[in-house]
Write a protein that holds these residues in place. Structure first.
Motif, mmCIF file in Angstrom:
data_model
loop_
_atom_site.group_PDB
_atom_site.id
_atom_site.type_symbol
_atom_site.label_atom_id
_atom_site.label_comp_id
_atom_site.label_asym_id
_atom_site.label_seq_id
_atom_site.Cartn_x
_atom_site.Cartn_y
_atom_site.Cartn_z
ATOM 1 N N GLY A 1 -4.561 3.601 -4.573
ATOM 2 C CA GLY A 1 -5.025 3.000 -4.036
ATOM 3 C C GLY A 1 -5.331 1.271 -4.820
ATOM 4 N N PHE A 2 -6.759 1.063 -3.862
ATOM 5 C CA PHE A 2 -7.011 -0.224 -4.078
ATOM 6 C C PHE A 2 -8.734 -0.527 -4.781
ATOM 7 N N LYS A 3 -9.142 -1.470 -5.234
ATOM 8 C CA LYS A 3 -11.038 -1.823 -5.331
ATOM 9 C C LYS A 3 -11.540 -0.112 -5.956
ATOM 10 N N HIS A 4 -12.155 0.638 -5.698
ATOM 11 C CA HIS A 4 -12.756 1.507 -6.439
ATOM 12 C C HIS A 4 -12.016 2.889 -6.215
ATOM 13 N N SER A 5 -11.327 3.392 -5.279
ATOM 14 C CA SER A 5 -9.884 4.271 -5.375
ATOM 15 C C SER A 5 -9.516 4.012 -6.329
ATOM 16 N N GLY A 6 -9.014 3.292 -7.728
ATOM 17 C CA GLY A 6 -8.076 3.061 -8.646
ATOM 18 C C GLY A 6 -7.749 2.843 -8.714
ATOM 19 N N PHE A 7 -6.212 2.654 -10.165
ATOM 20 C CA PHE A 7 -5.247 2.113 -10.215
ATOM 21 C C PHE A 7 -3.808 2.496 -10.574
ATOM 22 N N GLY A 8 -2.862 1.861 -9.934
ATOM 23 C CA GLY A 8 -1.618 2.885 -10.701
ATOM 24 C C GLY A 8 -1.138 2.944 -9.647
ATOM 25 N N LYS A 9 0.475 3.730 -9.465
ATOM 26 C CA LYS A 9 1.049 4.402 -8.490
ATOM 27 C C LYS A 9 1.671 5.618 -9.175
ATOM 28 N N GLU A 10 1.601 6.477 -8.572
ATOM 29 C CA GLU A 10 2.184 8.035 -8.649
ATOM 30 C C GLU A 10 3.522 7.637 -7.609
ATOM 31 N N GLY A 11 4.738 9.032 -8.023
ATOM 32 C CA GLY A 11 5.829 8.409 -7.143
ATOM 33 C C GLY A 11 6.620 7.563 -6.708
ATOM 34 N N GLY A 12 7.352 6.808 -5.940
ATOM 35 C CA GLY A 12 8.722 6.477 -5.388
ATOM 36 C C GLY A 12 8.775 6.529 -7.473
ATOM 37 N N GLN A 13 9.855 4.930 -6.775
ATOM 38 C CA GLN A 13 10.605 4.671 -7.808
ATOM 39 C C GLN A 13 9.465 3.969 -9.181
ATOM 40 N N GLY B 1 -3.896 1.103 -0.211
ATOM 41 C CA GLY B 1 -3.095 0.900 -0.891
ATOM 42 C C GLY B 1 -2.012 1.583 0.239
ATOM 43 N N LEU B 2 -2.581 2.549 0.421
ATOM 44 C CA LEU B 2 -1.526 3.580 1.881
ATOM 45 C C LEU B 2 -2.306 3.214 2.812
ATOM 46 N N VAL B 3 -1.330 3.126 4.272
ATOM 47 C CA VAL B 3 -1.458 2.794 5.452
ATOM 48 C C VAL B 3 -0.161 3.694 6.197
ATOM 49 N N GLY B 4 -1.397 4.913 6.663
ATOM 50 C CA GLY B 4 -0.238 4.739 8.511
ATOM 51 C C GLY B 4 -0.739 4.390 9.554
ATOM 52 N N VAL B 5 0.614 3.728 10.131
ATOM 53 C CA VAL B 5 0.956 3.415 11.615
ATOM 54 C C VAL B 5 1.494 4.482 12.158
ATOM 55 N N ASN B 6 1.067 5.571 12.958
ATOM 56 C CA ASN B 6 1.295 6.259 14.300
ATOM 57 C C ASN B 6 1.860 7.575 13.393
ATOM 58 N N GLU B 7 0.990 7.822 12.236
ATOM 59 C CA GLU B 7 1.505 8.322 11.246
ATOM 60 C C GLU B 7 0.809 8.888 10.017
ATOM 61 N N ALA B 8 -0.579 10.256 10.264
ATOM 62 C CA ALA B 8 -1.361 10.895 9.332
ATOM 63 C C ALA B 8 -0.718 11.802 8.067
ATOM 64 N N LEU B 9 0.350 11.901 8.033
ATOM 65 C CA LEU B 9 1.048 12.949 7.269
ATOM 66 C C LEU B 9 2.078 11.595 6.252
ATOM 67 N N ILE B 10 1.400 10.395 5.166
ATOM 68 C CA ILE B 10 2.323 10.111 4.726
ATOM 69 C C ILE B 10 2.539 9.860 3.614
ATOM 70 N N SER B 11 1.421 11.373 2.392
ATOM 71 C CA SER B 11 1.832 11.396 1.387
ATOM 72 C C SER B 11 3.554 11.904 0.648
ATOM 73 N N THR B 12 4.513 11.864 -0.312
ATOM 74 C CA THR B 12 5.818 12.264 0.371
ATOM 75 C C THR B 12 6.397 11.721 -1.076
ATOM 76 N N CYS B 13 6.981 12.149 -2.237
ATOM 77 C CA CYS B 13 7.656 11.984 -3.557
ATOM 78 C C CYS B 13 8.359 10.370 -3.892
ATOM 79 N N GLU B 14 8.825 10.449 -2.461
ATOM 80 C CA GLU B 14 9.916 8.933 -2.401
ATOM 81 C C GLU B 14 8.799 7.527 -2.468
ATOM 82 N N ALA B 15 7.563 7.873 -2.322
ATOM 83 C CA ALA B 15 7.059 6.944 -2.127
ATOM 84 C C ALA B 15 5.421 6.497 -3.134
ATOM 85 N N PRO B 16 5.329 5.514 -3.358
ATOM 86 C CA PRO B 16 4.077 5.272 -4.639
ATOM 87 C C PRO B 16 2.906 5.934 -3.868
#
Length: 484
Positions: free
Chosen positions: A453-465, A435-450
């Protein structure tokens, strides 16, 4: 401290548990007792749900302008109290003080974001099939939201959920993790200072012995319309089952098994910094922490050497209240024993310890930052979430091979990779089943983005629109018999 509280916060009042019981909160860095906190009962939680339902009846009618003012007031008070809440968080969680204060700022960012985003909970006009009618959709708050938060980000995860709920027009009942209730109660004190309506935010901590009972109660309680949980996949499955009988909406943000892929073209210095951040933030106790580090054969030896050197230079184990320490203790004895067992299993199956692999001289709940090589898929740490300061490095040859290895898990929360090949950057980002992919970046969580996860990591989105969606219902309205 002015924000230290030990009682339940229900209907705008501080109160002891209905049976007078308490449970102890300890500092994982030294085992010292911090506070005895009121231990919520089923009666207390039902009272909190009733208070939240009563508050919702009025709060749902507030304008977005009024909600914006409330959320931004909480934001301001969190920022004003960053040092104090950070110290409370550090003492009960063990993470370094600088990280703890940073988490308070992270929490405030969600009240800033959703305080503005609630103005954009748009409905829709639908072109009608007939001339005498008009079709529209509107967004409405779903009602009382039960929020169950984890110990590893005791105010960050609380804020991400609560800010969205309040922005949507919902009221909340918060059940914080038993290891870190003081941070959640400090947040309740902030809400009290902000002058929130009674019952809008309720906080009901409980001991480990009562967690299962109160979790089932929140799943079954008719007044609760939605349950939002961040925690382990095992507990998430139980809550999912319990919510089924009540046909209750549920949002789950569960465990991870994050891959970190290093291609031959990766810029070495940037990649090592990213690996250190992705693995060792909060002593590896994050759901998006690197679990499996895959390094292409052409850069493998240089990368392992550089990573070991980076660990030696930058990672300092010790009490998070002491300046310079950035690797605190594990949260409790169960977590320490799990990390020890995973490393022992890997070593028994042939893993080589480049550094670490044991407890440091101070003992307690501390564990040395550990780097393992010669690891394989047969080891437990390939499939089990480590949740500690242990990084295992796997060697791969081709892009196709590593995509298969990275996706070889039932988890799908976060994944990272480093490359200088822009063609590869898009290709691999699309192929990773996360559900989250960081390309050349490791600190990717931010309030502006959803975030989700996928599969057994759950469902639904927090943050972002998308962050408001779980807390709102879409209502379709058809106006008929119109003369246009």
């Amino acid at each position: 401290m002015s924000l230290t509280r030990t009682e339940l916060f229900v209907d705008g009042h501080w109160r002891k548990s209905s049976d007078g019981s308490t449970f102890e909160v300890v500092n994982p860095a030294n085992g010292a007792r911090l506070q005895a906190v009121s231990d919520a009962t089923a009666e207390d939680v039902r009272d909190a749900c009733q208070a939240a339902a009563s508050a919702f009846a009025a709060y749902r009618k507030t304008t977005v302008k009024e909600r914006t003012a409330i959320l931004h007031k909480i934001r301001d008070l969190l920022l004003e109290s960053k040092k104090e809440i950070g110290e409370i968080l550090c003492l009960e969680n063990g993470k370094p003080l600088a990280e703890a204060e940073g988490e308070v700022g992270f929490a405030a960012s969600f009240f800033d974001w959703f305080g503005a985003e609630c103005r954009r909970a748009y409905g829709q006009h639908i072109p009608p099939p007939a001339g005498d009618r008009q079709l529209v959709t509107v967004k409405q708050p779903c009602g009382v939201a039960a929020i169950i938060t984890p110990w590893n980000f005791p105010i960050g995860m609380l804020a991400r959920k609560t800010a969205a709920a309040l922005a949507a027009g919902c009221s909340v009942v918060i059940k914080p993790a038993e290891d870190t209730p003081l941070t959640a109660l400090a947040f309740a004190a902030v809400c009290e200072r902000a002058g929130l309506p009674r019952g809008l935010v309720n906080v009901v901590p409980c001991s480990r012995g009562r967690v299962a009972e109160l979790g089932r109660l929140l799943c079954a309680e008719p007044l609760v319309r939605l349950l939002s949980f961040t925690g382990s996949t095992a507990v998430g499955r139980l809550l999912y089952r319990d919510c089924a009988d009540a046909v209750k909406r549920i949002h789950l943000e569960l465990g991870g098994n994050a891959p970190f892929v290093v291609f031959d073209s990766a810029p070495l210095e940037l990649t090592v910094r990213g690996a250190l951040a992705a693995k060792f933030r909060n002593t590896g106790q994050t759901c998006v922490s690197t679990n499996r580090l895959f390094v292409q054969a052409g850069i493998y030896d240089r990368f392992v050497e550089a990573l070991a050197e980076g660990m030696k230079k930058t990672l300092q184990v010790g009490d998070g209240m002491v300046a310079g320490n950035n690797q605190g203790p594990l949260i409790n004895k169960r977590q320490l024993e799990k990390v020890q067992a995973l490393v022992a299993d890997a070593m028994a199956h042939g893993a080589q310890v480049v550094m670490g692999g044991r407890q440091p001289p101070q003992g307690g709940l501390f564990y040395e930052p550990t780097l393992l090589t010669s690891v394989s898929r047969q080891m437990r740490l390939y499939t089990e979430e480590i949740f500690g300061p242990v990084v295992a490095v796997y060697k791969f040859s081709t892009e196709e091979e590593v995509i298969q290895m990275a996706n070889d898990t039932n988890m799908g929360l976060a994944g990272y990779f480093y490359t200088s090949d822009y063609q590869q950057s898009w290709r691999v980002a699309m192929a990773l089943d996360y559900g989250l992919v960081g390309v050349n970046e490791a600190l990717i969580s931010t309030c502006e983005a959803p975030f989700g996860g996928f599969k057994h990591s759950g469902f639904g989105k927090e943050g972002g629109q998308q962050g408001l969606d779980d807390f709102m219902e879409t209502k379709y309205i058809c106006f008929g018999g119109l003369k246009l």
